[in-house]
Design an enzyme around this catalytic site. Structure first.
Site, PDB file in Angstrom:
ATOM      1  N   GLU A  81      24.766 -25.901 -41.084  1.00  0.00           N
ATOM      2  CA  GLU A  81      24.666 -25.659 -42.524  1.00  0.00           C
ATOM      3  C   GLU A  81      23.399 -24.910 -42.919  1.00  0.00           C
ATOM      4  O   GLU A  81      23.364 -24.219 -43.930  1.00  0.00           O
ATOM      5  CB  GLU A  81      24.709 -27.005 -43.276  1.00  0.00           C
ATOM      6  CG  GLU A  81      26.071 -27.653 -43.304  1.00  0.00           C
ATOM      7  CD  GLU A  81      27.014 -26.982 -44.286  1.00  0.00           C
ATOM      8  OE1 GLU A  81      26.535 -26.440 -45.293  1.00  0.00           O
ATOM      9  OE2 GLU A  81      28.226 -26.986 -44.031  1.00  0.00           O
ATOM     10  N   HIS A  82      22.353 -25.052 -42.126  1.00  0.00           N
ATOM     11  CA  HIS A  82      21.066 -24.453 -42.498  1.00  0.00           C
ATOM     12  C   HIS A  82      20.994 -22.998 -42.050  1.00  0.00           C
ATOM     13  O   HIS A  82      21.392 -22.652 -40.938  1.00  0.00           O
ATOM     14  CB  HIS A  82      19.919 -25.243 -41.847  1.00  0.00           C
ATOM     15  CG  HIS A  82      18.597 -25.032 -42.507  1.00  0.00           C
ATOM     16  ND1 HIS A  82      17.897 -23.847 -42.421  1.00  0.00           N
ATOM     17  CD2 HIS A  82      17.838 -25.853 -43.284  1.00  0.00           C
ATOM     18  CE1 HIS A  82      16.761 -23.956 -43.099  1.00  0.00           C
ATOM     19  NE2 HIS A  82      16.708 -25.153 -43.635  1.00  0.00           N
ATOM     20  N   PRO A  83      20.471 -22.104 -42.903  1.00  0.00           N
ATOM     21  CA  PRO A  83      20.256 -20.718 -42.468  1.00  0.00           C
ATOM     22  C   PRO A  83      19.365 -20.686 -41.231  1.00  0.00           C
ATOM     23  O   PRO A  83      18.434 -21.485 -41.101  1.00  0.00           O
ATOM     24  CB  PRO A  83      19.550 -20.077 -43.663  1.00  0.00           C
ATOM     25  CG  PRO A  83      19.868 -20.950 -44.829  1.00  0.00           C
ATOM     26  CD  PRO A  83      20.009 -22.338 -44.283  1.00  0.00           C
TER      27      PRO A  83
END
Length: 541
Positions: A81-83
């Site tokens: 989910e995290h860039p």
């Protein structure tokens, strides 16, 4: 006091415990590094490591962590989910103690060079380490993420600061930089990912773009889904908690969530947090809700409760507050000595600690006795009508106690500076001039601590007089002793300023200080008599 740098590398692995542990072990086993926290996230597929050490050690620790990641992480198959841009995605260096931003920039550049030379991976500098405005922030460099890197890295505009200008699929690229303390803060919502992201866009500084900025400066943010908790989060980076403190971010999320009829179910801090940031939270709710909370530990507990920081997992202050993890930074501190050791240190054949430190301690003890008297009056049924009055008085004497304690050590420190100046060479006219200037500066500094003691003490007298008029009379003798201690501390400060003024050549400043200190003694004498008279009057009633 040795230099302390904090390093907070983020690695793109938050699910495979063996990989997470291997990176942690590589950092922990680096001589001079203290691993403070490992915070993995399964949905983000990312782990934040926090460790501290001297500049040389933290560079080695970061490199060792990167070497472990280089063996074990393959960005070609990474999803989360995290860039992200690379296996070691970001690696900031943060000045903690006795170190400058410039020295941290040197750490960042050393690491960038080592990553390129030993692992042959691309490295971008960001934050204070970057010299190019268009690639100063993580968001600028990470635009398009790992998937866009293969094309971007080949352009002159996005040539790495270190390492090859070609795409390394297994690694991606690493961003190494310098920043002030960043608080990674997530607010939990029973909502969809899209609703959480909508709130993040409303709040974060850049909002939805230049035409529609967000409400909170120094805040980055996005919404995501936390699969392991079956809920959404508004994920925020607070880049300056003095500009936007944690409680403000939380309250703004709550406001937008309420407008959407969405429940907020606590929040979390990822990694470590400065103590002062939690105390800011506590002070906000104390003021807003009209609470009386004095002790540091209670304020921390209040902040945890108000923000719901233990909603996902227990927030344990001794593990999560950076000052508590580092331990005391006051090696050799006088105020941390056992009472007997302090008394014997005063009685030793050394000029410090001397009268100045003792005067400061007397002042702190006087304020402490005033605090005790207030505590022994507040919250008791027989004195319940006085609670509102004590609520106003008690924080004043309690704060004075906390403000005066550091002056015990400060007085000894300024005396040491003067003694160091005495040891400067005076073989030439130039050396003698330098030494003389240092001595004059030392004398002036030596007056500043006792002057601070006087100001703090004399501010207390109106409060102590009011306390004397309403306090539990069973503590009258304690308030009498406290008042006597405070008056004596002002006399002690007066004597210390007077002796230092003898060698001061700045006539105007000398006369000004002499006048102010004589007036300070008069105020203290008058204040003492008013406290004693108020108590005596009550005894005779």
């Amino acid at each position: 006091m040795h230099q302390v740098v904090e390093c907070v590398p983020n690695f793109s692995e938050g699910r495979d415990q063996k990989v997470i542990d291997a990176i942690a072990t590589a950092i922990r086993d680096t001589v001079g590094c203290t691993l403070l926290d490992v915070d993995p996230g399964a949905s983000t597929n990312r782990t934040v490591y926090t460790f501290v050490g001297d500049p040389e050690a933290v560079v080695k620790g970061a490199l060792n962590g990167a070497k472990a990641a280089h063996r074990l992480i393959d960005m070609a198959v990474h999803k989360g989910e995290h860039p992200r841009l690379g296996a070691m995605d970001v690696c900031p260096f943060i000045p903690v103690r006795d170190i400058t931003v410039a020295e941290c920039v040197s750490c960042a550049k050393q690491l960038g060079h080592l990553l390129a030379s030993e692992l042959d991976v691309p490295v971008y500098l960001y934050g204070a380490a970057s010299s190019r405005d268009y690639r100063k922030t993580v968001a600028q460099i990470r635009a398009g993420e790992y998937e866009a890197l293969a094309t971007r890295i080949k352009t002159a505009e996005w040539e790495p600061d270190f390492g090859p200008s070609n795409f390394v699929p297994q690694w991606g690229a690493t961003m190494v930089g310098v920043r002030q303390f960043l608080i990674a803060y997530n607010v939990n919502l029973i909502a969809t990912k899209e609703q959480a992201h909508r709130i993040a866009l409303n709040i974060r500084e850049r909002g939805r773009g230049k035409s529609e900025p967000g409400r909170l400066p120094a805040v980055q943010g996005m919404g995501w889904w936390l699969e392991e908790a079956n809920m959404a989060q508004v994920s925020l980076n607070l880049t300056d908690h003095d500009v936007t403190p944690i409680h403000l971010a939380y309250e703004e999320v709550c406001k937008d969530a309420a407008a959407l009829s969405l429940p907020v179910v606590g929040s979390e801090i990822v990694g470590l947090v400065p103590l002062r940031a939690l105390l800011q939270v506590a002070e906000f709710y104390i003021k807003r809700d009209g609470l009386l909370v004095l002790e540091e530990g209670q304020k921390v507990r209040l902040a945890i409760s108000k923000l719901g920081l233990s909603s996902l997992k227990p927030f344990v202050p001794k593990e999560r507050v950076i000052e508590y993890r580092l331990g005391s930074t006051s090696s050799g501190s006088l105020v941390r000595l056992p009472t007997e050791s302090f008394v014997r240190a005063v009685g030793a054949r050394t000029p410090a600690p001397g009268g100045g430190s003792v005067a400061a301690l007397l002042a702190a003890l006087g304020a402490a006795l005033g605090t005790m008297v207030g505590q022994m009056t507040y919250g008791k049924r027989q004195f319940e009508p006085l609670d509102a009055t004590i609520r106003q008085l008690l924080p004043i004497v309690h704060d004075a106690m906390n403000n005066l304690l550091p002056l015990v050590d400060a007085d000894a420190a300024t005396f040491k500076q003067y003694m160091d100046a005495l040891k400067l060479p005076k073989r030439t006219a130039e050396e003698e001039a330098v030494r003389d200037q240092a001595l004059q500066e030392g004398l002036l500094k030596a007056t500043q601590v006792p002057y601070s003691v006087v100001k703090e003490v004399n501010y207390l007298w109106p409060t102590l007089v009011q306390l004397a008029r309403v306090c539990n009379m069973g503590t009258a003798s304690d308030l009498q002793v406290g008042a006597r201690c405070l008056e004596t501390s002002v006399w002690g400060a007066y004597y210390n300023v007077a002796i230092n003024l003898q060698g001061l050549r700045d006539t105007a400043r000398k006369e000004e200080l002499e006048t102010e200190m004589k007036e300070a003694v008069r105020v203290a004498q008058e204040g003492l008599q008013m406290v004693l008279s108020a108590l005596a009057q009550r005894k005779n009633e």
